[in-house]
Design a protein around this motif. Structure first.
Motif, PDB file in Angstrom:
ATOM      1  N   TYR A   1      34.660  26.163  10.928  1.00  0.00           N
ATOM      2  CA  TYR A   1      34.404  26.773  12.232  1.00  0.00           C
ATOM      3  C   TYR A   1      35.471  26.364  13.258  1.00  0.00           C
ATOM      4  O   TYR A   1      35.812  27.139  14.144  1.00  0.00           O
ATOM      5  CB  TYR A   1      33.022  26.355  12.746  1.00  0.00           C
ATOM      6  CG  TYR A   1      31.858  27.123  12.146  1.00  0.00           C
ATOM      7  CD1 TYR A   1      32.026  27.956  11.041  1.00  0.00           C
ATOM      8  CD2 TYR A   1      30.578  27.028  12.695  1.00  0.00           C
ATOM      9  CE1 TYR A   1      30.960  28.649  10.489  1.00  0.00           C
ATOM     10  CE2 TYR A   1      29.496  27.713  12.150  1.00  0.00           C
ATOM     11  CZ  TYR A   1      29.693  28.527  11.054  1.00  0.00           C
ATOM     12  OH  TYR A   1      28.630  29.224  10.517  1.00  0.00           O
ATOM     13  N   SER A   2      35.976  25.136  13.136  1.00  0.00           N
ATOM     14  CA  SER A   2      36.964  24.661  14.115  1.00  0.00           C
ATOM     15  C   SER A   2      38.224  25.518  14.102  1.00  0.00           C
ATOM     16  O   SER A   2      38.852  25.726  15.142  1.00  0.00           O
ATOM     17  CB  SER A   2      37.324  23.196  13.830  1.00  0.00           C
ATOM     18  OG  SER A   2      37.823  23.038  12.510  1.00  0.00           O
ATOM     19  N   LEU A   3      38.596  26.040  12.929  1.00  0.00           N
ATOM     20  CA  LEU A   3      39.773  26.902  12.843  1.00  0.00           C
ATOM     21  C   LEU A   3      39.486  28.262  13.489  1.00  0.00           C
ATOM     22  O   LEU A   3      40.358  28.828  14.176  1.00  0.00           O
ATOM     23  CB  LEU A   3      40.177  27.093  11.379  1.00  0.00           C
ATOM     24  CG  LEU A   3      41.436  27.931  11.138  1.00  0.00           C
ATOM     25  CD1 LEU A   3      42.641  27.324  11.850  1.00  0.00           C
ATOM     26  CD2 LEU A   3      41.720  28.057   9.632  1.00  0.00           C
ATOM     27  N   ILE A   4      38.273  28.770  13.312  1.00  0.00           N
ATOM     28  CA  ILE A   4      37.890  30.028  13.967  1.00  0.00           C
ATOM     29  C   ILE A   4      37.894  29.840  15.480  1.00  0.00           C
ATOM     30  O   ILE A   4      38.354  30.720  16.227  1.00  0.00           O
ATOM     31  CB  ILE A   4      36.492  30.477  13.481  1.00  0.00           C
ATOM     32  CG1 ILE A   4      36.506  30.726  11.975  1.00  0.00           C
ATOM     33  CG2 ILE A   4      36.037  31.737  14.226  1.00  0.00           C
ATOM     34  CD1 ILE A   4      35.144  31.047  11.387  1.00  0.00           C
ATOM     35  N   MET A   5      37.400  28.695  15.938  1.00  0.00           N
ATOM     36  CA  MET A   5      37.409  28.386  17.369  1.00  0.00           C
ATOM     37  C   MET A   5      38.832  28.400  17.919  1.00  0.00           C
ATOM     38  O   MET A   5      39.101  28.928  19.009  1.00  0.00           O
ATOM     39  CB  MET A   5      36.771  27.001  17.600  1.00  0.00           C
ATOM     40  CG  MET A   5      35.275  26.946  17.315  1.00  0.00           C
ATOM     41  SD  MET A   5      34.676  25.252  17.015  1.00  0.00           S
ATOM     42  CE  MET A   5      35.242  24.422  18.509  1.00  0.00           C
ATOM     43  N   GLN A   6      39.739  27.826  17.131  1.00  0.00           N
ATOM     44  CA  GLN A   6      41.130  27.746  17.558  1.00  0.00           C
ATOM     45  C   GLN A   6      41.777  29.128  17.590  1.00  0.00           C
ATOM     46  O   GLN A   6      42.519  29.468  18.521  1.00  0.00           O
ATOM     47  CB  GLN A   6      41.887  26.827  16.592  1.00  0.00           C
ATOM     48  CG  GLN A   6      43.328  26.544  16.986  1.00  0.00           C
ATOM     49  CD  GLN A   6      43.998  25.602  16.000  1.00  0.00           C
ATOM     50  OE1 GLN A   6      43.424  25.201  14.992  1.00  0.00           O
ATOM     51  NE2 GLN A   6      45.228  25.233  16.287  1.00  0.00           N
ATOM     52  N   GLN A   7      41.489  29.942  16.578  1.00  0.00           N
ATOM     53  CA  GLN A   7      42.105  31.259  16.480  1.00  0.00           C
ATOM     54  C   GLN A   7      41.622  32.202  17.576  1.00  0.00           C
ATOM     55  O   GLN A   7      42.391  33.027  18.096  1.00  0.00           O
ATOM     56  CB  GLN A   7      41.813  31.871  15.099  1.00  0.00           C
ATOM     57  CG  GLN A   7      42.559  31.192  13.962  1.00  0.00           C
ATOM     58  CD  GLN A   7      42.187  31.767  12.602  1.00  0.00           C
ATOM     59  OE1 GLN A   7      41.125  32.371  12.450  1.00  0.00           O
ATOM     60  NE2 GLN A   7      43.058  31.589  11.620  1.00  0.00           N
ATOM     61  N   PHE A   8      40.347  32.095  17.936  1.00  0.00           N
ATOM     62  CA  PHE A   8      39.768  33.027  18.909  1.00  0.00           C
ATOM     63  C   PHE A   8      39.519  32.391  20.279  1.00  0.00           C
ATOM     64  O   PHE A   8      38.904  33.010  21.144  1.00  0.00           O
ATOM     65  CB  PHE A   8      38.459  33.610  18.349  1.00  0.00           C
ATOM     66  CG  PHE A   8      38.666  34.512  17.174  1.00  0.00           C
ATOM     67  CD1 PHE A   8      38.972  35.854  17.348  1.00  0.00           C
ATOM     68  CD2 PHE A   8      38.579  34.014  15.881  1.00  0.00           C
ATOM     69  CE1 PHE A   8      39.162  36.691  16.268  1.00  0.00           C
ATOM     70  CE2 PHE A   8      38.774  34.844  14.784  1.00  0.00           C
ATOM     71  CZ  PHE A   8      39.073  36.186  14.975  1.00  0.00           C
ATOM     72  N   HIS A   9      39.994  31.148  20.435  1.00  0.00           N
ATOM     73  CA  HIS A   9      39.913  30.465  21.736  1.00  0.00           C
ATOM     74  C   HIS A   9      38.483  30.470  22.277  1.00  0.00           C
ATOM     75  O   HIS A   9      38.215  30.916  23.399  1.00  0.00           O
ATOM     76  CB  HIS A   9      40.858  31.120  22.752  1.00  0.00           C
ATOM     77  CG  HIS A   9      42.280  31.232  22.266  1.00  0.00           C
ATOM     78  ND1 HIS A   9      43.107  30.136  22.149  1.00  0.00           N
ATOM     79  CD2 HIS A   9      42.997  32.307  21.839  1.00  0.00           C
ATOM     80  CE1 HIS A   9      44.289  30.538  21.690  1.00  0.00           C
ATOM     81  NE2 HIS A   9      44.245  31.848  21.490  1.00  0.00           N
ATOM     82  N   CYS A  10      37.567  30.019  21.456  1.00  0.00           N
ATOM     83  CA  CYS A  10      36.167  29.978  21.858  1.00  0.00           C
ATOM     84  C   CYS A  10      35.556  28.640  21.456  1.00  0.00           C
ATOM     85  O   CYS A  10      36.176  27.856  20.738  1.00  0.00           O
ATOM     86  CB  CYS A  10      35.384  31.137  21.234  1.00  0.00           C
ATOM     87  SG  CYS A  10      35.351  31.093  19.426  1.00  0.00           S
ATOM     88  N   ASP A  11      34.340  28.389  21.910  1.00  0.00           N
ATOM     89  CA  ASP A  11      33.686  27.137  21.551  1.00  0.00           C
ATOM     90  C   ASP A  11      32.828  27.319  20.287  1.00  0.00           C
ATOM     91  O   ASP A  11      32.658  28.431  19.790  1.00  0.00           O
ATOM     92  CB  ASP A  11      32.840  26.603  22.709  1.00  0.00           C
ATOM     93  CG  ASP A  11      31.744  27.573  23.142  1.00  0.00           C
ATOM     94  OD1 ASP A  11      31.394  28.474  22.356  1.00  0.00           O
ATOM     95  OD2 ASP A  11      31.241  27.420  24.270  1.00  0.00           O
ATOM     96  N   ARG A  12      32.295  26.210  19.795  1.00  0.00           N
ATOM     97  CA  ARG A  12      31.536  26.229  18.545  1.00  0.00           C
ATOM     98  C   ARG A  12      30.264  27.076  18.654  1.00  0.00           C
ATOM     99  O   ARG A  12      29.886  27.778  17.721  1.00  0.00           O
ATOM    100  CB  ARG A  12      31.196  24.799  18.124  1.00  0.00           C
ATOM    101  CG  ARG A  12      30.702  24.678  16.682  1.00  0.00           C
ATOM    102  CD  ARG A  12      30.514  23.213  16.301  1.00  0.00           C
ATOM    103  NE  ARG A  12      31.748  22.470  16.397  1.00  0.00           N
ATOM    104  CZ  ARG A  12      32.653  22.382  15.417  1.00  0.00           C
ATOM    105  NH1 ARG A  12      32.432  22.996  14.265  1.00  0.00           N
ATOM    106  NH2 ARG A  12      33.756  21.680  15.585  1.00  0.00           N
ATOM    107  N   ASN A  13      29.604  26.997  19.794  1.00  0.00           N
ATOM    108  CA  ASN A  13      28.377  27.771  19.980  1.00  0.00           C
ATOM    109  C   ASN A  13      28.624  29.270  19.893  1.00  0.00           C
ATOM    110  O   ASN A  13      27.778  30.027  19.413  1.00  0.00           O
ATOM    111  CB  ASN A  13      27.726  27.427  21.325  1.00  0.00           C
ATOM    112  CG  ASN A  13      27.092  26.049  21.306  1.00  0.00           C
ATOM    113  OD1 ASN A  13      26.689  25.567  20.255  1.00  0.00           O
ATOM    114  ND2 ASN A  13      27.011  25.414  22.466  1.00  0.00           N
ATOM    115  N   THR A  14      29.790  29.699  20.353  1.00  0.00           N
ATOM    116  CA  THR A  14      30.140  31.118  20.266  1.00  0.00           C
ATOM    117  C   THR A  14      30.299  31.545  18.813  1.00  0.00           C
ATOM    118  O   THR A  14      29.833  32.616  18.406  1.00  0.00           O
ATOM    119  CB  THR A  14      31.443  31.404  21.039  1.00  0.00           C
ATOM    120  OG1 THR A  14      31.279  31.011  22.406  1.00  0.00           O
ATOM    121  CG2 THR A  14      31.814  32.874  20.971  1.00  0.00           C
TER     122      THR A  14
END
Length: 368
Positions: free
Chosen positions: A46-59
């Motif tokens: 999930y941390s990589l998805i957060m980084q790619q889409f500039h969002c937080d974990r809850n999103t």
């Protein structure tokens, strides 16, 4: 095909058994990431998805509709995303096997509405599929046939041995009887036993690296060391001379005589059967070893008392380290040491791998 009304626990148990056979699972904790890599499935934290889409974990959790993990099928390619939040602790292994469960149970293929479209699933449908994936995961990660062998069935011990969380270990215990009855009712007990037969007996010595498919407890029969026998794969197959059912060698180890008549070779006097010398020479001593059966053809020591074997006592077998040193020398010669352009040796920046049994393995386990 419609999602069933109730979870198919018998189907999940059978598919877990199929999975253990197909992937030749014989060591625990299961290396789940290797299974994913070998299948060339995608694996994204999930941390990589957060980084790619500039969002937080809850999103990410809200978009994927999953706190722990999510599996997607694109054409014939599966991709698994998982929550790598450090606060979740040692939950990753179960999460990934749960997602593999969705794949192996064909949840994304067999049903008209699948986890690919979670917004179209009712709570009841989603619960059925989640329960099936959970049943698959626990029967692969902590199979009944192994859990029942544990002398210490405390949740913390199960958690340690199988690499699952304390909560998952508690669930394994709570559902132990139910899963056992299901596996027994559909005739999987024998099959599961066959899968783990060699696993039960797999042993190695941490000193001489001998590998065994017999369960020795006290002393290593090769080097005689005490408290060095652990569960795992050794690297050394020490030469073992073939013997008959009664324990006789068919050819004298020392002189090659092929017509042995009795307990000793009539040509050179070498023993024809390997025994513990403590038993063989001290029958009238009440402290004598009780190991009365012939020892294997490569045993230098008795696995029960640690005394020399008859073969080793008569110098029919060499000291174990002679064979070991020769093996290591041959292995070293085959290794290609990487060098830089100017000829200097390069040292790989790798940490030593941990032994598969860990530091605190329960010596009472029958599959050590």
């Amino acid at each position: 095909m419609k999602i069933p009304t109730y979870a198919r626990y018998d189907y999940c148990a059978k598919r877990a058994c199929d999975f253990l056979e197909e992937y030749n699972i014989s060591s625990y904790p299961v290396d789940v990431e290797k299974i994913i890599t070998d299948n060339k499935w995608g694996l994204t934290p999930y941390s990589l998805i957060m980084q790619q889409f500039h969002c937080d974990r809850n999103t990410v959790i809200r978009c994927l509709r999953s706190m722990d993990g999510y599996t997607q099928l694109d054409d014939d390619n599966y991709s698994i995303a998982y929550n790598d939040d450090p606060e979740l602790g040692d939950r990753k292994r179960f999460t990934l096997m749960h997602e593999i469960g969705h794949i192996y149970l064909n949840h994304l293929v067999d049903f008209d509405i699948t986890l690919l479209y979670r917004n179209e699933l009712s709570k009841k449908e989603n619960k059925v599929l989640e329960n099936e994936a959970n049943a698959f995961a626990r029967n692969v990660l902590a199979p009944i046939s192994l859990v029942r062998q544990l002398k210490d069935k405390a949740p913390e011990n199960i958690s340690s041995k199988f690499g699952i969380t304390y909560y998952a270990a508690n669930t394994r215990l709570d559902l132990f009887k139910k899963d056992f009855e299901i596996i027994d009712s559909i005739g999987l007990q024998q099959r599961m036993g066959n899968i783990f037969r060699k696993f039960y007996n797999k042993t190695t010595c941490s000193k001489c690296n001998a590998k065994f498919f017999l369960r020795y407890r006290n002393f290593c029969p090769i080097c005689g060391s005490k408290n060095t026998l652990k569960w795992g794969d050794g690297i050394m197959d020490y030469k073992e001379y073939e013997t008959t059912v009664e324990g006789f060698v068919e050819t004298c180890i020392r002189c090659g005589n092929k017509k042995i008549m009795g307990n000793y070779c009539q040509i050179c006097g070498a023993p024809a059967r390997n025994y513990c010398t403590n038993y063989f020479w001290s029958e009238d001593n009440y402290q004598a070893c009780t190991h009365s059966e012939p020892l294997p053809g490569n045993a230098r020591f008795c696995p029960d008392c640690g005394a020399k074997s008859l073969f080793f006592h008569h110098n029919v077998l060499n000291a174990w380290n002679i064979e070991y040193d020769q093996f290591m020398e041959e292995e070293t010669l085959e290794v290609n040491i990487p060098t830089t352009s100017d000829g200097f040796m390069t040292i790989p920046n790798e940490q030593p791998k941990k032994l598969p049994w860990g530091d605190n393995i329960d010596e009472e386990l029958p599959f050590n």
